[in-house]
Design an enzyme around this catalytic site. Structure first.
Site, PDB file in Angstrom:
ATOM      1  N   CYS A 123       0.990  -1.714   0.404  1.00 58.95           N
ATOM      2  CA  CYS A 123      -0.078   0.002   0.261  1.00 58.95           C
ATOM      3  C   CYS A 123       1.103   1.002   0.379  1.00 58.95           C
ATOM      4  CB  CYS A 123      -0.722   0.604   1.267  1.00 58.95           C
ATOM      5  SG  CYS A 123      -1.742   1.266   1.158  1.00 58.95           S
ATOM      6  N   CYS A 183      -0.591   4.343   2.279  1.00 60.77           N
ATOM      7  CA  CYS A 183      -0.173   3.823   3.375  1.00 60.77           C
ATOM      8  C   CYS A 183       1.306   4.080   3.761  1.00 60.77           C
ATOM      9  CB  CYS A 183       0.085   2.236   4.232  1.00 60.77           C
ATOM     10  SG  CYS A 183      -2.338   1.752   3.389  1.00 60.77           S
ATOM     11  N   ASP A 184       2.702   3.560   3.580  1.00 64.47           N
ATOM     12  CA  ASP A 184       3.837   3.538   3.984  1.00 64.47           C
ATOM     13  C   ASP A 184       4.434   4.178   2.654  1.00 64.47           C
ATOM     14  OD1 ASP A 184       3.531   1.144   5.648  1.00 64.47           O
ATOM     15  OD2 ASP A 184       3.151  -0.335   4.381  1.00 64.47           O
TER      16      ASP A 184
END
Ligand code: NAP
Length: 329
Positions: A154, A157-158
Site C-alpha cells: 500500500c 499507507c507507507d
C-alpha cells in the site's frame, strides 16, 4: 497507552453461546477490520444485540501494518494493531459480543440468516459482510520475510517512509501506475517492473506515468528475490524472455498486483461481480434484503482504513433503519 496484540481477550475465543436465544443476534458482523468494528460500535451503541465474528486474525489487514500516519485523530501516528485494539475495546464498551472464529459458510436463503463456524451456528436478523480483501502476493520465498520491512502492499499507507530512497513497484494495472506516480513524490527513483510489455492500466494513467521523468519502466520482468538484512536493500529481477537476472538496489518494494476479495464463503449467497467483490447498491445493501456489505470486500477503489470505517458507519445506519422498518427494533 500502548497495547499489544495480546490486548485481545483470548477468553472470547472460546465463547460459544449454548442455546438458540443466546445464539440469535439483531446484527451479525463477519469480519473485524475498521469496517466491521466501526459498524459494531454504532449498532451496539444503538442497543442492537451485535455479534462480531472476527476471523482467526482479529483486526484484519492493519494487524500486519506498523505505523499508521494518516488515520485522523493521531497526530503522532499509531501502530496498526493498537488502532484495531482500541476499536475493538470501544465496541465492547457498548456490549458487542466478540468471537474469534472463522465463518465456514452462511445461509442467506431464509430468515433469520444463518452463520456457521466450525463449532457453532448463529442466527441473525441482519448481517454485515466486512471480510475485507487480501493483497495478491508475488509468491516468492523472501516476500513474507520482508513484508513490513521495506516491502509493502500500500503506497498511500507507507510511501512517506521511503523519502529519497530507490523504490520499485510491481504491476501493470491502475493501482501500480497510480502508486508509482504517487511514490515519485518521495523516492529518489521509481522503477516499475511489469511482467509484459503492455500495461493493463487506463490510458490516462499510462500517459501520466510515461510523462513522469522519475519513473523508469522495466518490461517483461519479474522479481524473483528480495534481499536485505533487517530491511530491504535490493531485488533480483529476471527478464522473462532472456532469463537474465540482475540485482537492483532498492530501499522499498511496492507490490501492486491486485487484491482478492475474501468472499469464498459467500459464493451463491449474495451477488458478486466477475472479480468476486460484493455488489452493493443504495449505500451498503446487497441483493439480499437484510444483508449489507462494507469495506474492502466491496470497495476495490479506495481501500483505506478510514474509508472502510466510513463504510462501516454507513452500513450500521442502513442496518438500524432496516431493522426499524422491518422488525420494529
Ligand atoms: P489489476 O487491474 O488486476 O492489475 C494487476 C496487475 O498486476 C496486472 O498488470 C497484472 O499483470 C499484474 N499481476 C498480476 N499478478 C501478478 C503476478 N503474480 N506477478 C506479477 N504481476 C502480476 O489490479 P489493480 O491495478 O489493483 O486494479 C484493480 C481494479 O481497481 C481495476 O478495476 C482498476 O481499474 C481499479 N482501479 C482504478 C483506479 C482509478 O480509476 N484511479 C485506481 C486503482 C484501481 P497482467 O497485466 O499481465 O495481467
Amino acid at each position: 497507552m500502548t497495547l499489544s496484540v495480546d490486548g485481545f481477550d483470548k477468553e472470547k475465543e472460546n465463547h460459544t453461546p449454548s442455546n438458540a436465544e443466546e445464539n440469535h443476534f439483531d446484527v451479525a458482523i463477519i469480519g473485524s477490520g475498521p469496517a466491521g468494528y466501526t459498524a459494531s460500535i454504532y449498532t451496539s451503541r444503538a442497543k442492537l444485540k451485535t455479534l462480531v465474528i472476527s476471523g482467526s486474525l482479529p483486526g484484519g489487514q492493519l494487524m500486519t501494518t506498523t505505523e499508521v500516519e494518516n488515520y485522523p485523530g493521531f497526530p503522532n501516528g499509531i501502530n496498526g494493531p493498537d488502532l484495531m485494539i482500541y476499536m475493538q475495546q470501544q465496541s465492547e464498551r457498548f456490549g458487542t459480543t466478540m468471537l474469534i472464529d472463522e465463518v465456514t459458510s452462511v445461509d442467506f436463503g431464509s430468515k433469520p440468516f444463518k452463520i456457521f463456524t466450525g463449532s457453532s451456528t448463529y442466527t441473525s436478523d441482519s448481517v454485515l459482510i466486512s471480510t475485507g480483501a487480501t493483497p495478491r502476493k508475488l509468491g516468492i520465498k523472501s516476500e513474507q520475510e520482508f513484508s513490513g520491512k521495506g516491502l509493502s502492499y500500500c503506497a498511500t499507507c507507507d510511501g512517506p517512509f521511503f523519502k529519497n530512497q530507490d523504490i520499485v513497484v510491481v504491476g501493470g494495472g491502475d493501482t501500480a501506475l497510480e502508486e508509482a506516480t504517487f511514490l515519485t513524490k518521495f523516492g529518489k527513483t521509481v522503477k516499475l517492473i511489469h511482467r509484459r510489455d503492455n500495461l493493463r492500466a487506463s490510458k490516462i494513467l499510462q500517459e501520466r506515468a510515461f510523462e513522469n521523468p522519475k519513473i523508469e519502466f522495466i518490461w517483461n520482468s519479474s522479481i524473483v528475490d528480495v534481499k536485505g538484512d533487517k530491511k530491504v536493500t535490493s531485488v533480483v529481477v529476471r527478464n522473462m524472455n532472456t532469463a537474465e537476472e540482475k540485482n537492483l538496489e532498492a530501499g522499498g518494494v511496492f507490490v501492486a498486483i491486485g487484491h482478492e476479495p475474501n468472499t469464498a464463503i459467500l459464493k451463491g449467497q449474495v451477488d458478486l461481480d466477475e472479480r468476486g467483490y460484493v455488489i452493493v447498491q443504495n449505500g451498503t445493501r446487497t441483493n439480499i434484503d437484510g444483508v449489507f456489505a462494507a469495506g474492502d470486500v466491496h470497495d476495490f477503489r479506495y481501500r483505506q482504513a478510514i474509508t472502510a470505517a466510513g463504510f462501516g458507519c454507513m452500513a450500521a445506519l442502513d442496518i438500524e433503519k432496516w431493522l426499524v422498518e422491518t422488525k420494529g427494533k
